[in-house]
Write an enzyme that holds these catalytic residues in place. Structure first.
Site, mmCIF file in Angstrom:
data_model
loop_
_atom_site.group_PDB
_atom_site.id
_atom_site.type_symbol
_atom_site.label_atom_id
_atom_site.label_comp_id
_atom_site.label_asym_id
_atom_site.label_seq_id
_atom_site.Cartn_x
_atom_site.Cartn_y
_atom_site.Cartn_z
ATOM 1 N N HIS A 31 0.854 -1.204 0.000
ATOM 2 C CA HIS A 31 0.000 0.000 0.000
ATOM 3 C C HIS A 31 0.881 1.243 0.000
ATOM 4 C CE1 HIS A 31 -3.797 2.229 0.684
ATOM 5 N NE2 HIS A 31 -2.978 3.100 1.255
ATOM 6 N N HIS A 33 1.565 5.145 -2.562
ATOM 7 C CA HIS A 33 1.012 5.997 -3.613
ATOM 8 C C HIS A 33 2.127 6.762 -4.319
ATOM 9 C CE1 HIS A 33 -2.833 5.635 -1.379
ATOM 10 N NE2 HIS A 33 -2.187 6.045 -0.306
ATOM 11 N N TYR A 49 -7.603 17.494 -1.525
ATOM 12 C CA TYR A 49 -6.349 18.036 -0.979
ATOM 13 C C TYR A 49 -5.347 18.171 -2.116
ATOM 14 C CZ TYR A 49 -4.749 13.155 -1.196
ATOM 15 O OH TYR A 49 -4.421 11.892 -1.630
ATOM 16 N N TYR A 157 -12.074 1.379 1.274
ATOM 17 C CA TYR A 157 -11.564 2.260 2.331
ATOM 18 C C TYR A 157 -12.756 2.939 2.982
ATOM 19 C CZ TYR A 157 -8.365 5.547 4.638
ATOM 20 O OH TYR A 157 -7.651 6.270 5.576
ATOM 21 N N HIS A 181 -6.371 -0.646 5.968
ATOM 22 C CA HIS A 181 -6.074 -0.216 7.341
ATOM 23 C C HIS A 181 -7.077 -0.753 8.368
ATOM 24 C CE1 HIS A 181 -3.969 2.133 4.496
ATOM 25 N NE2 HIS A 181 -4.719 3.205 4.498
ATOM 26 N N ASP A 261 2.135 2.987 3.182
ATOM 27 C CA ASP A 261 1.260 4.139 2.917
ATOM 28 C C ASP A 261 2.064 5.396 2.549
ATOM 29 O OD1 ASP A 261 -1.205 5.375 2.471
ATOM 30 O OD2 ASP A 261 -1.254 6.203 4.497
#
Ligand code: 0GY
Length: 308
Positions: A31, A33, A49, A157, A181, A261
């Site tokens: 996981h 990005h 964001y 998610y 998560h 993450d």
């Protein structure tokens, strides 16, 4: 195009420590990005964001520094359903990265097949309200039905409080379902309290549901300081998350994944040292057998079945 970061944005850690925990050979960061770079891969108009850039080369430098062999790059919401940055990362990984896309019902079969060729193996459905606008369930189910024949899975998610309302939808999905998560438990509640029991029940009753036991830095209230913990007398970072992740790893050893993450979108109070995150792993997977399943066998079975 120049982008201005969301005020208060925390950038990823530029010099993570060398983890003390030595990852098993072939470990997968399942996981993570990429963000942009915005000049080349502009952020989506509908984003909630605007991050700092976090390029594929920076991701792969972190992979090598921490000792991972492979990555699963998950489409970040700041890129909406424009998967170009993620797909570009896969194409420049030498076969060492797979991807999870975000698609709309307008996606063509040609686009799906192209993404498959590039290494995409799933789609992400996001129910976290601060990250995305609402998508009707019938659109999501239509997408799930279209990607199933490719052998892809669905990553979901959501926040723990929303699980009751989403339960019927999740359990009707026709593919493997991977929860991000651990369904975001409130770790101030007991590990055997009703909220986390509901999540454990989801996995117990549905053998197609997997979980990422990732993001202690996002779930923790105590935060990173490595104080004496209960597990093996070791120092446990993010110790309030340990019982939750450890319970999932030990109850479902063949259906768990782990990821950094990186580059850690939307953290408000601290940016984790990615080396310390790796040092969290032996506290939640306490034997070499569990560590190999979590980091190698399980992600290989899901993302590189031809090599597993
Ligand atoms: C994560 C968590 C978050 C963000 C995203 O795609 C995203 O923007 O996933 C979050 O803000 O909780 O898994 O990266």
């Amino acid at each position: 195009m120049a982008f201005e970061k969301t005020p208060g944005w925390l950038d990823w850690c530029p010099s993570p420590s060398q983890p003390r925990f030595k990852l098993p050979p072939g470990s997968v960061d399942a996981h993570c990005h990429v963000f942009g770079p915005g000049e080349r891969f502009p952020y989506a108009a509908e984003r909630k964001y605007t991050p700092c850039d976090a390029s594929r080369n920076q991701l792969y430098a972190l992979r090598d520094h921490l000792g991972f062999a492979r990555n699963v790059v998950v489409q970040a919401t700041c890129h909406g359903a424009d998967n170009r940055a993620m797909v570009d990362a896969l194409k420049h990984s030498g076969g060492r990265a797979r991807g999870i896309a975000t698609v709309k019902r307008t996606v063509t079969d040609h686009e799906l097949h192209y993404m498959h060729e590039c290494g995409v193996r799933g789609v992400r459905f996001n129910f976290v309200k601060r990250l995305v606008d609402f998508t009707p369930r019938d659109e999501l189910l239509e997408i799930a039905t279209r990607i199933a024949p490719l052998g892809w899975h669905v990553v979901i998610y959501f926040e723990a409080v929303d699980l009751p309302e989403l339960w019927d939808f999740f359990t009707a999905l026709p593919t493997t379902v991977v929860v991000d998560h651990m369904g975001r438990p409130d770790v101030r509640q007991p590990v055997d309290g009703p909220e986390f029991e509901r999540f454990v029940r989801l996995m117990l009753e549905h053998g197609n549901v997997w979980s990422k036991v990732s993001c202690p830095e996002r779930l923790s209230v105590t935060g990173p300081p490595a104080l004496p913990g209960q597990v093996g007398g070791e120092l446990a970072p993010y110790r309030d998350v340990v019982p939750f992740a450890r319970r999932i790893v030990e109850t479902f050893p063949d259906r768990v994944l782990w990821g950094t993450d990186w580059p850690h979108p939307n953290l408000k109070d601290h940016m984790p040292d990615d080396g310390l995150l790796v040092d969290f792993i032996p506290h939640i997977a306490v034997t070499p057998e569990l560590q190999i399943k979590l980091l190698v066998t399980n992600p290989m079975r899901l993302y590189w079945p031809e090599e597993a």
